[in-house]
Design an enzyme around this catalytic site. Structure first.
Site, PDB file in Angstrom:
ATOM      1  N   HIS A 106       0.711  -1.336   0.013  1.00  0.00           N
ATOM      2  CA  HIS A 106      -0.015   0.054   0.031  1.00  0.00           C
ATOM      3  C   HIS A 106       0.916   1.263  -0.091  1.00  0.00           C
ATOM      4  CE1 HIS A 106      -2.797   2.936   1.834  1.00  0.00           C
ATOM      5  NE2 HIS A 106      -3.887   2.187   1.422  1.00  0.00           N
ATOM      6  N   ASP A 149       3.048  -4.761   8.080  1.00  0.00           N
ATOM      7  CA  ASP A 149       1.842  -3.945   7.973  1.00  0.00           C
ATOM      8  C   ASP A 149       0.743  -4.944   8.041  1.00  0.00           C
ATOM      9  OD1 ASP A 149      -0.358  -3.032   6.814  1.00  0.00           O
ATOM     10  OD2 ASP A 149       0.395  -1.964   4.939  1.00  0.00           O
ATOM     11  N   GLN A 185      -4.514  -5.268   6.820  1.00  0.00           N
ATOM     12  CA  GLN A 185      -5.659  -6.422   6.188  1.00  0.00           C
ATOM     13  C   GLN A 185      -5.423  -7.445   6.903  1.00  0.00           C
ATOM     14  OE1 GLN A 185      -7.812  -5.679   4.337  1.00  0.00           O
ATOM     15  NE2 GLN A 185      -7.220  -3.800   3.529  1.00  0.00           N
ATOM     16  N   LYS A 212     -10.544  -1.121  10.326  1.00  0.00           N
ATOM     17  CA  LYS A 212     -10.627  -2.481   9.542  1.00  0.00           C
ATOM     18  C   LYS A 212     -10.886  -3.783  10.409  1.00  0.00           C
ATOM     19  CE  LYS A 212      -7.408  -0.695   6.019  1.00  0.00           C
ATOM     20  NZ  LYS A 212      -8.106  -0.203   5.097  1.00  0.00           N
ATOM     21  N   CYS A 243      -4.806   2.537  -3.808  1.00  0.00           N
ATOM     22  CA  CYS A 243      -3.468   2.908  -3.195  1.00  0.00           C
ATOM     23  C   CYS A 243      -2.302   1.790  -3.376  1.00  0.00           C
ATOM     24  CB  CYS A 243      -3.678   3.107  -1.591  1.00  0.00           C
ATOM     25  SG  CYS A 243      -4.820   4.528  -1.532  1.00  0.00           S
TER      26      CYS A 243
HETATM   27  N1  7TS Z   1      -1.923  -0.994   4.566  1.00  0.00           N
HETATM   28  C1  7TS Z   1      -3.008  -1.601   3.949  1.00  0.00           C
HETATM   29  C2  7TS Z   1      -2.362  -2.999   3.646  1.00  0.00           C
HETATM   30  C3  7TS Z   1      -4.017  -1.089   3.745  1.00  0.00           C
HETATM   31  O1  7TS Z   1      -4.965  -1.905   3.288  1.00  0.00           O
HETATM   32  C4  7TS Z   1      -4.436   0.027   4.286  1.00  0.00           C
HETATM   33  C5  7TS Z   1      -5.616   0.796   3.837  1.00  0.00           C
HETATM   34  C6  7TS Z   1      -3.462   0.808   4.822  1.00  0.00           C
HETATM   35  C7  7TS Z   1      -1.946   0.371   4.942  1.00  0.00           C
HETATM   36  C8  7TS Z   1      -3.678   2.179   5.555  1.00  0.00           C
HETATM   37  O2  7TS Z   1      -4.357   2.191   6.406  1.00  0.00           O
HETATM   38  P1  7TS Z   1      -5.132   3.305   7.067  1.00  0.00           P
HETATM   39  O3  7TS Z   1      -5.983   2.800   7.926  1.00  0.00           O
HETATM   40  O4  7TS Z   1      -4.095   4.153   7.696  1.00  0.00           O
HETATM   41  O5  7TS Z   1      -5.736   4.114   6.095  1.00  0.00           O
HETATM   42  N2  7TS Z   1      -6.360   0.371   2.902  1.00  0.00           N
HETATM   43  C9  7TS Z   1      -7.570   0.758   2.391  1.00  0.00           C
HETATM   44  C10 7TS Z   1      -7.827   0.082   1.011  1.00  0.00           C
HETATM   45  O6  7TS Z   1      -7.824  -0.759   0.464  1.00  0.00           O
HETATM   46  N3  7TS Z   1      -8.929   0.636   0.733  1.00  0.00           N
HETATM   47  O7  7TS Z   1      -8.986   2.039   1.445  1.00  0.00           O
HETATM   48  C11 7TS Z   1      -8.137   1.947   2.616  1.00  0.00           C
END
Ligand code: 7TS
Length: 410
Positions: A128, A205, A208, A231, A369
């Protein structure tokens, strides 16, 4: 198939999510954008209103009853997270605003303190943007080099290539546990072991992974682990950075301000102990407190049961979608979380998303992303359906019927 239906009462679970009972564009909502953020059970929603109705106060500093209550509830979530990811100590749990901030924290503190010119940082081709850009910024500042583990056509990392990239120059390996675009589950344990052999530290990370896979940070032996509450059926604006105590103690603070200090004079400031050293300012108290209810929600059903249900949905959807002409699945790794990404020949993913929405179906479209990964697959983006505990096979049937109709129309 029967086993899962017996184990898990989806109807009862769905009743616990008020948002799911609405109509969107005249159709019952089918929410398949769970990888972006999943929906919140009533216990989480109630915890938020209850906190503001009864307990609202700033934490760690007041000596009155409300401040005590708010502080205790905030710290209870820290303990719940510690248990959830099996960390040794609650002090190793730092609250952030999300995975993005957790990764930036490590890049700005550990990274700035330890990375020198010519050092190497390894990420993978399926990261990401939040696990790419912070390292690019660091490399630019320090004259370090970012190396990327290639991803094969199935959407799996090429482990032998990773081994070739490792050397005594490697200082940090930062890798996604489960890909948000492909669903791929990476062999994290193997990656961590191999990286440690070269003296590199590893950040996982877990954005997910946290709601779907068992997490045991001690068993994994990762140095840092990042996740986002939103999430995991929890509120937005809350994340976690886990770090091993000795690492967290050895690195400088992230932000300066209240709470992160022991003593301030104009000449010199000493810093607070972990985790507070990394929690400057008033945190997101209400959402952290409600995050505990999200963890309890997952624990009550059981992560294994949730994962089993989701994987059953993924297998069902994958089998059905494969039968539709012109559809190509992006991401066919052997080990996947419940993410189904696909493209349709000659139809833009955005058009499919819009027409799904007209039918009350929320899917994600775009590059998710992960632009470098999309470039590798030579595509601009995909349609992504991602499944959660409250989703059903009937909803997948609707997705498939709608997709067939949309393809015919377009
Ligand atoms: N890493 C992964 C694997 C992610 O899926 C996401 C967010 C992030 C980091 C960032 O997380 P945040 O909570 O700091 O934003 N992924 C997604 C997505 O797949 N669609 O919207 C956000």
């Amino acid at each position: 198939m029967e086993k899962i239906i017996q184990n898990i009462d989806i109807k009862a679970i769905r009743k616990d999510f008020p948002i799911l009972s609405q109509q969107v564009n005249g159709k019952p909502l089918i929410y398949f954008d769970n990888a972006a953020t999943n929906q919140k059970p009533s216990s989480v929603i109630h915890a938020l209103t209850s906190y503001y109705s009864h307990d609202n106060a700033n934490i760690h500093r007041g000596n009155h009853t409300l401040a005590d209550r708010a502080t205790a509830a905030f710290e209870d979530t820290r303990k719940a997270v510690q248990q959830f990811i099996e960390a040794k100590e609650a002090e190793e749990i730092i609250f952030t605003s999300g995975t993005t901030e957790s990764i930036n924290l490590v890049a700005s503190t550990y990274g700035r303190a330890n990375i020198k010119e010519g050092d190497e940082i390894i990420i993978s081709g399926m990261e990401h943007h939040s696990n790419i850009v912070p390292w690019q910024l660091l490399c630019e500042e320090k004259g370090a080099v970012l190396k990327v583990i290639p991803v094969n056509e199935l959407g799996e990392i090429e482990f032998s290539k990773f081994e070739q990239l490792l050397s005594e120059k490697t200082k940090i390996v930062s890798i996604v546990f489960a890909s948000n675009s492909l669903g791929t589950i990476n062999p994290i344990r193997k990656i961590i072991d191999k990286s440690h052999q070269f003296g590199a530290i590893v950040l996982v990370d877990g954005a997910q992974a946290a709601a779907h896979l068992e997490i045991d940070v001690v068993e994994l032996d990762c140095d840092f682990f990042a996740l986002s509450a939103h999430k995991m059926y929890g509120p937005t604006g809350v994340g976690v950075l886990y770090g091993k105590r000795e690492l967290l103690e050895s690195i400088p603070p992230y932000k300066g301000g209240g709470e992160m200090i022991k003593e301030v004079t104009f000449e010199n400031t000493t810093y607070n102990d972990i985790p507070y050293k990394f929690e400057a300012g008033t945190p997101n108290i209400a959402d952290v407190i409600a995050f505990k209810n999200a963890i309890e929600f997952i624990n009550k059903i059981g992560k294994e049961t949730i994962a089993e249900h989701e994987i059953e949905l993924l297998a069902y959807a994958t089998e059905k979608i494969k039968k539709i002409d012109r559809v190509k699945i992006i991401g066919e790794a052997k080990e996947k979380v419940s993410v189904l990404s696909f493209i349709v020949d000659d139809i833009h993913h955005f058009d499919i998303g819009q027409m799904m929405d007209a039918r009350g179906i929320a899917v994600r479209t775009g590059h998710h992303c992960t632009q470098p990964l999309m470039h590798q697959f030579n595509i601009e983006g995909t349609v992504r359906a991602s499944f959660s505990v409250y989703n059903t096979k009937e909803e997948i049937d609707e997705l498939i019927i709608s997709l067939e109709k949309i393809i015919k129309i377009l």
